[in-house]
Every structure is written in C-alpha cells, then in structure tokens.
Design an enzyme around this catalytic site. Structure first.
Site, PDB file in Angstrom:
ATOM      1  N   GLY A 126       0.798  -1.222   0.000  1.00  0.00           N
ATOM      2  CA  GLY A 126       0.000   0.000   0.000  1.00  0.00           C
ATOM      3  C   GLY A 126       0.829   1.270   0.000  1.00  0.00           C
ATOM      4  N   GLU A 178      -0.353   0.987 -16.037  1.00  0.00           N
ATOM      5  CA  GLU A 178      -0.907   0.163 -14.948  1.00  0.00           C
ATOM      6  C   GLU A 178      -2.322  -0.314 -15.307  1.00  0.00           C
ATOM      7  OE1 GLU A 178       0.589   0.265 -11.403  1.00  0.00           O
ATOM      8  OE2 GLU A 178      -0.907  -1.160 -10.688  1.00  0.00           O
ATOM      9  N   ASP A 198      -1.135   7.727  -7.167  1.00  0.00           N
ATOM     10  CA  ASP A 198       0.173   7.171  -6.813  1.00  0.00           C
ATOM     11  C   ASP A 198       1.276   7.625  -7.770  1.00  0.00           C
ATOM     12  OD1 ASP A 198      -1.481   5.932  -5.037  1.00  0.00           O
ATOM     13  OD2 ASP A 198      -1.337   3.949  -5.959  1.00  0.00           O
ATOM     14  N   TYR A 202     -10.879  -4.112  -5.316  1.00  0.00           N
ATOM     15  CA  TYR A 202     -10.718  -2.727  -5.788  1.00  0.00           C
ATOM     16  C   TYR A 202     -11.649  -2.404  -6.964  1.00  0.00           C
ATOM     17  CZ  TYR A 202      -8.124   1.498  -7.179  1.00  0.00           C
ATOM     18  OH  TYR A 202      -7.755   2.786  -7.489  1.00  0.00           O
TER      19      TYR A 202
HETATM   20  C1  GLA Z   1      -4.476   2.470  -4.767  1.00  0.00           C
HETATM   21  C2  GLA Z   1      -4.638   3.077  -6.154  1.00  0.00           C
HETATM   22  C3  GLA Z   1      -4.891   4.570  -6.073  1.00  0.00           C
HETATM   23  C4  GLA Z   1      -6.032   4.895  -5.109  1.00  0.00           C
HETATM   24  C5  GLA Z   1      -5.837   4.164  -3.781  1.00  0.00           C
HETATM   25  C6  GLA Z   1      -7.029   4.314  -2.875  1.00  0.00           C
HETATM   26  O1  GLA Z   1      -3.316   2.978  -4.170  1.00  0.00           O
HETATM   27  O2  GLA Z   1      -3.490   2.835  -6.936  1.00  0.00           O
HETATM   28  O3  GLA Z   1      -5.140   5.078  -7.360  1.00  0.00           O
HETATM   29  O4  GLA Z   1      -7.257   4.573  -5.696  1.00  0.00           O
HETATM   30  O5  GLA Z   1      -5.605   2.774  -3.971  1.00  0.00           O
HETATM   31  O6  GLA Z   1      -7.184   5.630  -2.489  1.00  0.00           O
END
Ligand code: GLA
Length: 384
Positions: free
Chosen positions: A123, A159, A171, A220
């Site tokens: 994460g 990605e 990210d 997700y």
């Molecule tokens: C992952 C995804 C991001 C975002 C987070 C949740 O890190 O890559 O784009 O959606 O989860 O906030």
C-alpha cells in the site's frame, strides 16, 4: 538512502564497466482522501523516503535489461517486441515502454541495476514508483521532454492497460511530483495541484500490517463499479459523471434510491472529499488536532462504509487512539491489508512505537514493521 556504490559494484559485476547515471522514484503515503481519486475527488499524499534507486547505462541495441537487488532476478525485453510475462516484476517497465512508444517516441535500450526500500504490495505504491522510475529513466536517457502530468497519465495507463489494474492517478502523481517537506493536494478531476507544507510539529509514522494485498485480485475494481452505479442513479436527478459531482446535500436527498451497499460506498466517497478540504484548512491553520480527527473519521468511514479495512489495520488505529501524543491515524492506500499512517507529535513517536509493537505482538503474535518517514521530492536524476 540506499547505497549507490553497492548498486554500481553490482552493475560492474553483472554488466561490466560503464558510465552510470543514477535515478530515483519514491513510494508514497496518502494522508487523507482514500478511494476518491478514481471518483474525480481530492487526495493529499506525500512522497516518502522509501524509494527505488537505479544505476543505468544506455545501450545502442533495442533491449532493456534490469537486475533487481531485491529479488536477485533479471528482467529483460526487446523494445520492438513487448509482451506481458506473467509474474515478472519487469511488466511495470514493459508497460511504460509500450505506452511511451505508442505516443510515437523513439526509445533506446538500457541496462540497469535497481533496488528498492518501498515494501512490495504493502500500500505504499511500489508499482507506481517503478513505473515512474522507468518513465524518468527513458526521458532523461533519450533526451525527450514530456510534460510531467502527461508522463504521469502515461504511467497510469501502463498500470490500467498493461498490468490490468484500474487504479486512479494519485500514486503516479505523487511519485513524480512530490516535494520535500510538503504534501500534495490534488484535484483528481482537473489535475490541478498545490503543495501544502507539512508541520514540523507532526511526524509521519507508517505501520505495515505485513498483510499482503494484491490489488488486481482484490475488491478494488468491485468498489469502482459500485461507485459508478451510484452515479448512474444520482445522475437521473443532477447531471454528473463521477461521484465528485455530488455533495452531502445531494446524498441526503437521493441516498434512499441506492441499494444499501452502494449507498454506503457513495457516503464514504462524498464525505471523504469534504474531509480532505477540511483537513487541508486545518493543516494550513496549524490545527493538527483537527487534522488528526479527520484522519480517524476517514478510517471509520473506510472501515464501516467502504469496507476496505481489516482487523490488523483497525488494531493499529485503536492503539493510536489510546496513545498520548498521537494526533490521528488511518489505513492508507487501497486497504485490505497494507499499511496504516499515523500522525504523531514528535514526543509521541517513541512511546507509540513501543506500544504498537506490544499490542500487535499480543494480538497477532508478531511485531509489525514501523517506518518513521519524511516527505521527499518526486522522481528524478541524482547527480553523482
Ligand atoms: C491504490 C490506487 C490509487 C487509489 C488508492 C485508494 O493505491 O493505486 O489510485 O485509488 O488505492 O485511495
């Protein structure tokens, strides 16, 4: 900081003598604004002092070869023949190379030794950091210029399409455009951003549950679909394409038309966007208690309404709540394991680390990894 000399020595050992250039790309922690990016909402991440580092030499052939010090494996591919190789960490590099080439940019090959202190699948955005690292290497070695935001979008596309994870843009954005001692406030719809100074009176502490989460295999994409479902119902009343287009008033009015689960997902996203704005005001006003309070609220919403937390993450947040000198805490990133972020007064750090280790040991029979982090600059070349 990892040791550039160690990477150079490894390069010489595997690939021979060459004039080497050095690149880095950081992981990130998101302070608040979770699962809002793909809803066109607001986020407040910071790049951290856990990063990918690469020593690189350009080659004339059209091949990319990279050795990872973490896995002790080499990945390689021809730029003229890019294919996804199941299970290979080099796919992140392949995806970026393919997306760059698809825009018509001519790429040359390179050879690299890479190492990373971003824990994988935890994460803290190790994948985005590797993508941004790759984009940065190509850009600097091949001497083309690409607008940073376009480069970021391209990494996200890699990605989304090459790896097959429908992540948002947060990210990659922060790994490229982070700033030392600042967080980054990003409007994920307009992509306008502002760096917000972090207070010296607060330390960022990250606690890693050690519970691995594979984003692609997780819930997700299901959450994304639920958000889209909410929009399809709200948009019958008010024009909009993303949950960002609706506020808490709209939610109050039409929430009962949503299926129960979808209603709670929408509640999280809409309330989280409001919390980010409040948190930024609090930060600017130097009100760290209020900022911390927003973090706790965010966690509760992610736990109860978005349902992406887990027992380990909740345990960390509970310990934070009970420890003097802790301002706030929440899960960070996609959830389902991974890390929690804790905001601590400097005097509270040591006590929290001790208490956290004890509580976690009691509950789960092991100690978590804990990183006290600083906010750092985004990706770039290191002049040596
Ligand atoms: C992952 C995804 C991001 C975002 C987070 C949740 O890190 O890559 O784009 O959606 O989860 O906030």
């Amino acid at each position: 900081m990892q040791n550039v000399e160690t990477l150079k020595a490894k390069f010489n050992e595997i690939y021979g003598q060459a004039k080497l250039r050095v690149f880095r790309a950081p992981g990130r922690v998101n302070l608040i604004g979770e699962h809002t990016d793909y809803n066109g909402g607001f986020v407040l991440p910071a790049a951290i002092d856990r990063e990918f580092l690469a020593v690189v030499a350009p080659t004339n052939g059209g091949e990319v070869k990279a050795f990872s010090m973490n896995t002790n494996t080499e990945t390689k591919f021809l730029l003229s023949d890019i294919k996804h190789v199941p299970g290979d960490w080099g796919n992140y590099m392949r995806g970026v190379a393919q997306c760059l080439q698809n825009t018509g940019i001519y790429l040359r090959g390179f050879t690299a030794v890479i190492s990373s202190t971003v824990p994988m699948a935890s994460g803290l955005s190790s994948s985005a950091a590797l993508e941004v690292l790759t984009e940065t290497i190509f850009e600097k070695l091949d001497g083309f210029h690409i607008d940073p935001v376009d480069g970021i979008k391209l990494c996200q596309k890699a990605e989304n399409e090459f790896i097959g994870v429908k992540c948002g843009i947060m990210d990659q954005f922060i790994s490229k455009l982070g700033k030392k001692d600042y967080a980054l406030f990003l409007d994920c719809r307009s992509l306008e951003y502002k760096h917000v100074p972090l207070s010296k009176d607060a330390k960022i502490v990250i606690v890693n549950t050690g519970v691995k989460r594979a984003l692609a295999g997780s819930k997700y994409n299901e959450r994304r679909a639920e958000c889209e479902q909410a929009v399809s119902i709200f948009s019958k009343h008010k024009k909009g394409t993303l949950l960002r287009d609706y506020d808490l008033n709209d939610f109050q009015k039409w929430q009962n038309e949503l299926p129960e689960v979808v209603r709670r997902r929408a509640k999280h996203v809409i309330s989280e966007n409001a919390r980010v704005l409040d948190a930024i005001d609090a930060l600017k006003a130097g009100n760290l208690e209020l900022f911390g309070h927003m973090m706790y609220e965010s966690h509760d919403s992610l736990k109860n309404d978005y349902e992406v937390s887990c027992l380990e993450l909740d345990t960390i947040v509970n310990t934070a709540r009970k420890t003097p000198g802790i301002l706030g805490a929440r899960m960070t990133g996609a959830g389902f394991g991974g890390c929690a972020v804790v905001l601590a007064e400097p005097r509270g750090v040591e006590r929290f680390v001790q208490k956290m280790e004890d509580d976690y040991q009691k509950e789960f029979g092991r100690k978590p990894e804990i990183y006290v982090c600083t906010a750092e600059d985004g990706a770039g070349e290191i002049k040596t």
